[in-house]
Design a protein around this motif. Structure first.
Motif, mmCIF file in Angstrom:
data_model
loop_
_atom_site.group_PDB
_atom_site.id
_atom_site.type_symbol
_atom_site.label_atom_id
_atom_site.label_comp_id
_atom_site.label_asym_id
_atom_site.label_seq_id
_atom_site.Cartn_x
_atom_site.Cartn_y
_atom_site.Cartn_z
ATOM 1 N N MET A 105 144.907 60.559 100.945
ATOM 2 C CA MET A 105 145.370 59.291 100.399
ATOM 3 C C MET A 105 144.593 58.119 100.999
ATOM 4 S SD MET A 105 147.621 57.933 98.396
ATOM 5 C CE MET A 105 148.994 56.881 98.165
ATOM 6 N N GLU A 106 144.358 58.149 102.309
ATOM 7 C CA GLU A 106 143.629 57.061 102.961
ATOM 8 C C GLU A 106 142.187 56.982 102.467
ATOM 9 O OE1 GLU A 106 144.030 56.916 107.222
ATOM 10 O OE2 GLU A 106 146.123 57.518 107.076
ATOM 11 N N LEU A 107 141.575 58.146 102.179
ATOM 12 C CA LEU A 107 140.208 58.151 101.655
ATOM 13 C C LEU A 107 140.150 57.487 100.285
ATOM 14 C CD1 LEU A 107 138.916 61.696 102.672
ATOM 15 C CD2 LEU A 107 138.229 59.479 103.605
ATOM 16 N N GLU A 108 141.164 57.741 99.455
ATOM 17 C CA GLU A 108 141.211 57.133 98.125
ATOM 18 C C GLU A 108 141.372 55.621 98.227
ATOM 19 O OE1 GLU A 108 144.308 59.058 95.929
ATOM 20 O OE2 GLU A 108 143.366 61.012 96.129
ATOM 21 N N ILE A 109 142.202 55.181 99.146
ATOM 22 C CA ILE A 109 142.400 53.739 99.334
ATOM 23 C C ILE A 109 141.103 53.095 99.808
ATOM 24 C CG2 ILE A 109 143.594 51.988 100.717
ATOM 25 C CD1 ILE A 109 146.061 53.862 100.637
ATOM 26 N N GLY A 110 140.429 53.747 100.741
ATOM 27 C CA GLY A 110 139.151 53.237 101.232
ATOM 28 C C GLY A 110 138.109 53.169 100.130
ATOM 29 N N ALA A 111 138.075 54.185 99.265
ATOM 30 C CA ALA A 111 137.122 54.202 98.157
ATOM 31 C C ALA A 111 137.427 53.069 97.173
ATOM 32 C CB ALA A 111 137.160 55.552 97.446
ATOM 33 N N CYS A 112 138.700 52.810 96.927
ATOM 34 C CA CYS A 112 139.089 51.713 96.028
ATOM 35 C C CYS A 112 138.727 50.363 96.633
ATOM 36 C CB CYS A 112 140.583 51.772 95.727
ATOM 37 S SG CYS A 112 141.051 53.144 94.672
ATOM 38 N N GLU A 113 138.961 50.195 97.931
ATOM 39 C CA GLU A 113 138.609 48.943 98.594
ATOM 40 C C GLU A 113 137.094 48.726 98.574
ATOM 41 O OE1 GLU A 113 140.529 49.407 102.388
ATOM 42 O OE2 GLU A 113 142.397 48.531 101.636
ATOM 43 N N ALA A 114 136.328 49.796 98.760
ATOM 44 C CA ALA A 114 134.868 49.694 98.699
ATOM 45 C C ALA A 114 134.418 49.290 97.298
ATOM 46 C CB ALA A 114 134.223 51.011 99.111
ATOM 47 N N ALA A 115 135.054 49.864 96.273
ATOM 48 C CA ALA A 115 134.714 49.511 94.890
ATOM 49 C C ALA A 115 135.036 48.045 94.609
ATOM 50 C CB ALA A 115 135.456 50.421 93.911
ATOM 51 N N LEU A 116 136.151 47.560 95.126
ATOM 52 C CA LEU A 116 136.499 46.150 94.944
ATOM 53 C C LEU A 116 135.491 45.248 95.655
ATOM 54 C CD1 LEU A 116 140.378 46.317 95.330
ATOM 55 C CD2 LEU A 116 139.082 45.808 93.247
ATOM 56 N N GLY A 117 135.010 45.683 96.803
ATOM 57 C CA GLY A 117 133.977 44.927 97.515
ATOM 58 C C GLY A 117 132.694 44.858 96.708
ATOM 59 N N ARG A 118 132.311 45.993 96.080
ATOM 60 C CA ARG A 118 131.111 45.997 95.232
ATOM 61 C C ARG A 118 131.302 45.072 94.040
ATOM 62 N NH1 ARG A 118 131.602 51.387 96.525
ATOM 63 N NH2 ARG A 118 132.354 51.984 94.462
ATOM 64 N N LEU A 119 132.511 45.039 93.507
ATOM 65 C CA LEU A 119 132.819 44.150 92.387
ATOM 66 C C LEU A 119 132.666 42.693 92.820
ATOM 67 C CD1 LEU A 119 133.808 44.141 89.450
ATOM 68 C CD2 LEU A 119 136.129 44.076 90.322
ATOM 69 N N ASP A 120 133.197 42.351 93.994
ATOM 70 C CA ASP A 120 133.077 40.986 94.524
ATOM 71 C C ASP A 120 131.621 40.591 94.755
ATOM 72 O OD1 ASP A 120 135.817 40.563 94.530
ATOM 73 O OD2 ASP A 120 136.058 41.085 96.653
ATOM 74 N N ARG A 121 130.792 41.537 95.202
ATOM 75 C CA ARG A 121 129.385 41.252 95.481
ATOM 76 C C ARG A 121 128.511 41.300 94.229
ATOM 77 N NH1 ARG A 121 130.760 44.874 99.346
ATOM 78 N NH2 ARG A 121 129.448 46.513 98.447
ATOM 79 N N GLY A 122 129.098 41.715 93.109
ATOM 80 C CA GLY A 122 128.347 41.774 91.857
ATOM 81 C C GLY A 122 127.492 43.011 91.705
ATOM 82 N N CYS A 123 127.788 44.051 92.473
ATOM 83 C CA CYS A 123 126.977 45.264 92.368
ATOM 84 C C CYS A 123 127.816 46.480 91.964
ATOM 85 C CB CYS A 123 126.211 45.518 93.664
ATOM 86 S SG CYS A 123 127.234 45.685 95.123
ATOM 87 N N PHE A 124 128.993 46.245 91.404
ATOM 88 C CA PHE A 124 129.815 47.350 90.909
ATOM 89 C C PHE A 124 129.091 48.027 89.752
ATOM 90 C CE2 PHE A 124 132.936 49.120 87.966
ATOM 91 C CZ PHE A 124 133.648 49.940 88.824
ATOM 92 N N GLY A 125 129.039 49.348 89.776
ATOM 93 C CA GLY A 125 128.383 50.092 88.701
ATOM 94 C C GLY A 125 126.912 50.345 88.955
#
Length: 53
Positions: free
Chosen positions: A1-21
């Motif tokens: 569960m903690e790994l999934e939360i960390g992966a989601c937080e990392a994805a949100l960070g990429r979204l904020d930085r404009g590099c999601f995807g």
């Protein structure tokens, strides 16, 4: 569960930085169907297949 939360937080960070995807390894765009299936994915299919799990 903690790994999934960390992966989601990392994805949100990429979204904020404009590099999601964008693949973190090669810089190419991650396939849309991969992002639909797993929005926290950080590697394109080619790089994921090369990367040790």
């Amino acid at each position: 569960m903690e790994l999934e939360i960390g992966a989601c937080e990392a994805a949100l960070g990429r979204l904020d930085r404009g590099c999601f995807g964008v693949c973190e390894q090669c810089g190419e765009f991650i396939e849309t169907n991969r992002l639909v299936a797993s929005p926290s994915e950080s590697l394109c299919l080619s790089c994921r297949l090369k990367s040790p799990v």
